[in-house]
Write a protein that holds these residues in place. Structure first.
Motif, PDB file in Angstrom:
ATOM      1  N   ARG A 128       0.843  -1.187   0.000  1.00  0.00           N
ATOM      2  CA  ARG A 128       0.000   0.000   0.000  1.00  0.00           C
ATOM      3  C   ARG A 128       0.884   1.245   0.000  1.00  0.00           C
ATOM      4  O   ARG A 128       1.790   1.378   0.826  1.00  0.00           O
ATOM      5  CB  ARG A 128      -0.912   0.022   1.233  1.00  0.00           C
ATOM      6  CG  ARG A 128      -2.086  -0.938   1.125  1.00  0.00           C
ATOM      7  CD  ARG A 128      -2.910  -0.934   2.397  1.00  0.00           C
ATOM      8  NE  ARG A 128      -2.176  -1.519   3.526  1.00  0.00           N
ATOM      9  CZ  ARG A 128      -2.658  -1.625   4.754  1.00  0.00           C
ATOM     10  NH1 ARG A 128      -3.877  -1.164   5.017  1.00  0.00           N
ATOM     11  NH2 ARG A 128      -1.944  -2.167   5.721  1.00  0.00           N
ATOM     12  N   SER A 163     -14.525  11.314   1.052  1.00  0.00           N
ATOM     13  CA  SER A 163     -13.487  10.281   1.127  1.00  0.00           C
ATOM     14  C   SER A 163     -12.626  10.406   2.381  1.00  0.00           C
ATOM     15  O   SER A 163     -11.642   9.688   2.526  1.00  0.00           O
ATOM     16  CB  SER A 163     -12.583  10.364  -0.110  1.00  0.00           C
ATOM     17  OG  SER A 163     -11.891  11.602  -0.148  1.00  0.00           O
ATOM     18  N   SER A 189      -7.961  -2.800   7.969  1.00  0.00           N
ATOM     19  CA  SER A 189      -8.457  -2.515   6.618  1.00  0.00           C
ATOM     20  C   SER A 189      -7.614  -3.161   5.532  1.00  0.00           C
ATOM     21  O   SER A 189      -7.925  -3.050   4.347  1.00  0.00           O
ATOM     22  CB  SER A 189      -8.480  -0.992   6.377  1.00  0.00           C
ATOM     23  OG  SER A 189      -7.158  -0.466   6.391  1.00  0.00           O
ATOM     24  N   ILE A 196       1.220   5.070   0.710  1.00  0.00           N
ATOM     25  CA  ILE A 196       0.516   6.026   1.569  1.00  0.00           C
ATOM     26  C   ILE A 196       1.330   7.311   1.690  1.00  0.00           C
ATOM     27  O   ILE A 196       2.512   7.290   2.040  1.00  0.00           O
ATOM     28  CB  ILE A 196       0.261   5.434   2.969  1.00  0.00           C
ATOM     29  CG1 ILE A 196      -0.470   4.084   2.859  1.00  0.00           C
ATOM     30  CG2 ILE A 196      -0.544   6.402   3.826  1.00  0.00           C
ATOM     31  CD1 ILE A 196      -0.674   3.388   4.185  1.00  0.00           C
ATOM     32  N   CYS A 250       3.509  -1.563   3.693  1.00  0.00           N
ATOM     33  CA  CYS A 250       3.186  -0.165   3.403  1.00  0.00           C
ATOM     34  C   CYS A 250       4.452   0.569   2.963  1.00  0.00           C
ATOM     35  O   CYS A 250       5.533   0.343   3.515  1.00  0.00           O
ATOM     36  CB  CYS A 250       2.612   0.531   4.637  1.00  0.00           C
ATOM     37  SG  CYS A 250       1.002  -0.068   5.172  1.00  0.00           S
ATOM     38  N   LYS A 304      -9.253  11.397  -2.941  1.00  0.00           N
ATOM     39  CA  LYS A 304      -8.423  10.295  -2.471  1.00  0.00           C
ATOM     40  C   LYS A 304      -8.853   9.888  -1.058  1.00  0.00           C
ATOM     41  O   LYS A 304      -9.239  10.749  -0.252  1.00  0.00           O
ATOM     42  CB  LYS A 304      -6.947  10.713  -2.436  1.00  0.00           C
ATOM     43  CG  LYS A 304      -6.373  11.117  -3.777  1.00  0.00           C
ATOM     44  CD  LYS A 304      -6.367   9.971  -4.776  1.00  0.00           C
ATOM     45  CE  LYS A 304      -5.452   8.845  -4.349  1.00  0.00           C
ATOM     46  NZ  LYS A 304      -5.370   7.770  -5.385  1.00  0.00           N
ATOM     47  N   PRO A 305      -8.798   8.604  -0.722  1.00  0.00           N
ATOM     48  CA  PRO A 305      -9.026   8.211   0.670  1.00  0.00           C
ATOM     49  C   PRO A 305      -8.049   8.973   1.568  1.00  0.00           C
ATOM     50  O   PRO A 305      -6.830   8.925   1.354  1.00  0.00           O
ATOM     51  CB  PRO A 305      -8.748   6.710   0.669  1.00  0.00           C
ATOM     52  CG  PRO A 305      -8.998   6.290  -0.753  1.00  0.00           C
ATOM     53  CD  PRO A 305      -8.548   7.446  -1.599  1.00  0.00           C
ATOM     54  N   THR A 306      -8.594   9.697   2.524  1.00  0.00           N
ATOM     55  CA  THR A 306      -7.790  10.597   3.346  1.00  0.00           C
ATOM     56  C   THR A 306      -8.118  10.395   4.815  1.00  0.00           C
ATOM     57  O   THR A 306      -9.294  10.420   5.200  1.00  0.00           O
ATOM     58  CB  THR A 306      -8.063  12.072   2.964  1.00  0.00           C
ATOM     59  OG1 THR A 306      -7.847  12.248   1.563  1.00  0.00           O
ATOM     60  CG2 THR A 306      -7.156  13.016   3.737  1.00  0.00           C
ATOM     61  N   TRP A 307      -7.086  10.192   5.623  1.00  0.00           N
ATOM     62  CA  TRP A 307      -7.258  10.118   7.072  1.00  0.00           C
ATOM     63  C   TRP A 307      -6.631  11.363   7.685  1.00  0.00           C
ATOM     64  O   TRP A 307      -5.523  11.770   7.306  1.00  0.00           O
ATOM     65  CB  TRP A 307      -6.598   8.865   7.632  1.00  0.00           C
ATOM     66  CG  TRP A 307      -7.340   7.591   7.298  1.00  0.00           C
ATOM     67  CD1 TRP A 307      -8.445   7.460   6.505  1.00  0.00           C
ATOM     68  CD2 TRP A 307      -6.999   6.270   7.741  1.00  0.00           C
ATOM     69  NE1 TRP A 307      -8.825   6.144   6.431  1.00  0.00           N
ATOM     70  CE2 TRP A 307      -7.968   5.388   7.183  1.00  0.00           C
ATOM     71  CE3 TRP A 307      -6.000   5.750   8.553  1.00  0.00           C
ATOM     72  CZ2 TRP A 307      -7.929   4.009   7.413  1.00  0.00           C
ATOM     73  CZ3 TRP A 307      -5.966   4.377   8.790  1.00  0.00           C
ATOM     74  CH2 TRP A 307      -6.925   3.518   8.225  1.00  0.00           C
ATOM     75  N   LEU A 332      -5.638   0.785  10.212  1.00  0.00           N
ATOM     76  CA  LEU A 332      -4.862   0.456   9.014  1.00  0.00           C
ATOM     77  C   LEU A 332      -4.654  -1.052   8.917  1.00  0.00           C
ATOM     78  O   LEU A 332      -4.754  -1.642   7.831  1.00  0.00           O
ATOM     79  CB  LEU A 332      -3.514   1.180   9.070  1.00  0.00           C
ATOM     80  CG  LEU A 332      -2.706   1.258   7.779  1.00  0.00           C
ATOM     81  CD1 LEU A 332      -3.459   1.999   6.699  1.00  0.00           C
ATOM     82  CD2 LEU A 332      -1.364   1.946   8.053  1.00  0.00           C
ATOM     83  N   ASP A 350      -2.383   5.216  -2.676  1.00  0.00           N
ATOM     84  CA  ASP A 350      -3.636   4.564  -2.275  1.00  0.00           C
ATOM     85  C   ASP A 350      -4.379   5.352  -1.205  1.00  0.00           C
ATOM     86  O   ASP A 350      -5.606   5.260  -1.097  1.00  0.00           O
ATOM     87  CB  ASP A 350      -3.342   3.158  -1.739  1.00  0.00           C
ATOM     88  CG  ASP A 350      -2.691   2.276  -2.790  1.00  0.00           C
ATOM     89  OD1 ASP A 350      -3.256   2.169  -3.894  1.00  0.00           O
ATOM     90  OD2 ASP A 350      -1.621   1.704  -2.505  1.00  0.00           O
ATOM     91  N   MET A 351      -3.635   6.115  -0.419  1.00  0.00           N
ATOM     92  CA  MET A 351      -4.230   6.817   0.710  1.00  0.00           C
ATOM     93  C   MET A 351      -3.313   7.970   1.120  1.00  0.00           C
ATOM     94  O   MET A 351      -2.102   7.916   0.898  1.00  0.00           O
ATOM     95  CB  MET A 351      -4.410   5.848   1.888  1.00  0.00           C
ATOM     96  CG  MET A 351      -4.935   6.483   3.167  1.00  0.00           C
ATOM     97  SD  MET A 351      -4.859   5.352   4.577  1.00  0.00           S
ATOM     98  CE  MET A 351      -6.105   4.168   4.089  1.00  0.00           C
TER      99      MET A 351
END
Length: 519
Positions: free
Chosen positions: A368, A489, A515, A370, A402, A463-466, A512, A445-446
């Motif tokens: 992944r 997202s 998922s 990130i 990752c 984008k997938p965002t945390w 993380l 990816d994130m």
């Protein structure tokens, strides 16, 4: 010291003593007369600060060690929004027991971010005059900036015990209570300040934050307009003769000039309104955009004219509106937030470039990718409260399968060993503008970011965002939510306790891990 006949005369004339003052009685006063200083003090009382600055400088040239002139010079500079540090520093040296000088000097130190020094100076003033409400208030402000919120509350409460009608202390108490999450009490403090001073722009502005944080947009956007009225506010707009658009129906062919304001994150978040504005103003919409965002905005909003600078001749437009006033003009509610995502568009050539760079890393196919931002720039409001360390986020960087890409421009000397070990891929020196950063983000990816511009960039790209979110959350992230109506997202991880980033990282690491699905 006795002067010889051929020594320079002490009167300052430049002549030798024998040709000047030998045998004469010369009196050189060390300070102005009462009448002279009275004229200077009158200018201060009347608020004539430009003239006060000029007259104080003239007096200082004649009497360089007259502390009261330095004191008034510092006041005049501060009230004009100029740099008053040197003047007040000198005044504090010459008048070490003047509590007004010490208190004003403490304000300047706080504004400069020299917070520990400010605390010392304010405490010195209180040692001289324990019941001085201004010094208690200003000590509270320094402690507030240091994140020592409970101590700040105590200072503001003490100031109000001494002076119950102190509107600024009520407002500042509201700020401290807000940071502690005691929102009802904060609102009550702001409203008390406004009872005492209905035109207090700072209290209106702070009240708007809580209204917006609670999703009370109808009133919140109106109060938010006070951001331009605070005398020493850092939010300013260029002069324009154009009529302000607040939602009126434009005539056919009318054109709108959107004025940029505030930081990169604000511009990225509210640029979504440019599309709505273009639909409303069929004659055209233009916006002045700063360099780092210009290419991205031109690609993302082709229907909008992106200008390099504020036009001198504005006769081509009929209306103007600041960017962050567009939600008010469109009557935005929680239900009508424009969230058509993505609204930011990357450059395909830059995207292809970064794809090739990532491919050259030969990462395992299940890795992944990130992007990570762990600290904002130091000039950002509440920067210290938004900042994590690489050691703190180590549980994330040590996650298996990752690859972590630094997306922050802010330098960090602690990142060298992480980069050398291969656990952090750092190409940030190549980020010439946001279009380049956006293109790298598109290949990931994130994105995981503190509350700064990259979080808005990633959210606008869809984008997938945390989000690393501090306990006293920004109003835009609302209360007690893990999602955002502004960015579908996005997932928000908020501190349960102020300053506790370890708890946030622990929850994020678990999320993380849970998922992860091997490819």
């Amino acid at each position: 010291m006795k002067l010889g006949r051929n020594d320079p005369c002490s009167c300052g004339s430049g002549k030798k003593y024998k040709n000047c003052c030998l045998g004469k009685s010369v009196f050189q006063p060390s300070e102005p007369s009462t009448a002279e200083f009275g004229q200077l003090a009158a200018l201060s009382k009347e608020g004539r600060y430009t003239e006060l600055e000029s007259r104080a400088l003239s007096m200082i040239r004649q009497y360089p060690n007259f502390g009261l002139a330095w004191k008034l010079l510092g006041e005049s500079l501060y009230m004009q929004g100029k740099d008053a540090f040197q003047a007040l520093h000198k005044a504090a040296e010459l008048l070490p027991d003047d509590v007004d000088v010490l208190t004003n000097y403490g304000i300047i130190l706080t504004d400069l971010g020299r917070l520990e020094e400010a605390v010392v100076i304010c405490r010195r003033a209180l040692g001289i005059k324990p019941d001085y409400s201004r010094a208690h208030n200003n000590l509270g402000n320094a402690l507030l900036e240091l994140g020592r919120f409970e101590e700040a509350v105590a200072c503001f409460c003490r100031a109000l015990e001494i002076k119950p009608d102190y509107a600024k202390a009520h407002n500042n108490l509201g700020n401290a209570l807000d940071n502690l999450g005691r929102l009802d009490e904060a609102v009550a403090s702001y409203r008390r300040a406004l009872v005492l001073n209905p035109s207090y722009a700072g209290a209106h502005y702070n009240l708007s934050y809580i209204l917006l944080l609670r999703g009370q947009y109808n009133k919140g956007w109106q109060e938010y307009e006070s951001r331009f009225k605070e005398p020493r506010s850092k939010i300013s707009l260029p002069a324009t003769p154009l009529q302000r658009w607040v939602g009126q129906k434009p005539s056919p062919n009318d054109r709108l000039l959107v004025l940029e304001e505030q930081g990169f994150g604000d511009k990225l978040q509210f640029s979504r309104y440019l599309t709505l504005a273009a639909e409303k103003f069929t004659g055209g919409v233009s916006m002045v955009v700063c360099g780092p965002l210009r290419a991205l905005f031109r690609r993302s909003f082709p229907e909008v004219e992106i200008l390099d600078a504020m036009p001198v001749d504005q006769s081509a437009w009929q209306w103007q509106c600041p960017l962050l006033s567009l939600p008010l003009a469109f009557g935005t509610t929680m239900e009508t937030i424009p969230n058509r995502i993505p609204y930011l568009i990357s450059d395909p050539e830059h995207v292809s470039h970064w794809r090739k760079r990532i491919t050259s890393l030969e990462l395992p196919h299940h890795t992944r990718k990130i992007g990570i931002v762990w600290k904002p720039g130091p000039v950002m409001k509440n920067a210290a409260q938004r900042t994590l360390t690489l050691q703190c986020i180590a549980p994330l960087l040590n996650q298996q399968d990752c690859a972590w890409f630094s997306l922050q421009k802010e330098p960090d000397p602690d990142k060298a060993p992480w980069v050398a070990s291969g656990k952090l891929i750092d190409w940030a020196e190549e980020f010439s503008d946001f279009e380049v950063t956006a293109a790298l983000a598109e290949n990931l990816d994130m994105i995981i970011s503190v509350d700064t511009s990259v979080a808005h960039l990633a959210g606008g790209l869809g984008k997938p965002t945390w989000l690393f979110n501090r306990h006293s959350s920004e109003w835009r992230w609302l209360l007690d939510r893990e999602d955002s109506p502004w960015y579908p997202s996005m997932r928000i991880f908020t501190q349960n306790i102020a300053g506790d980033w370890d708890g946030v990282v622990k929850r994020m690491t678990a999320a993380l891990t849970s998922s992860y699905t091997p490819r």
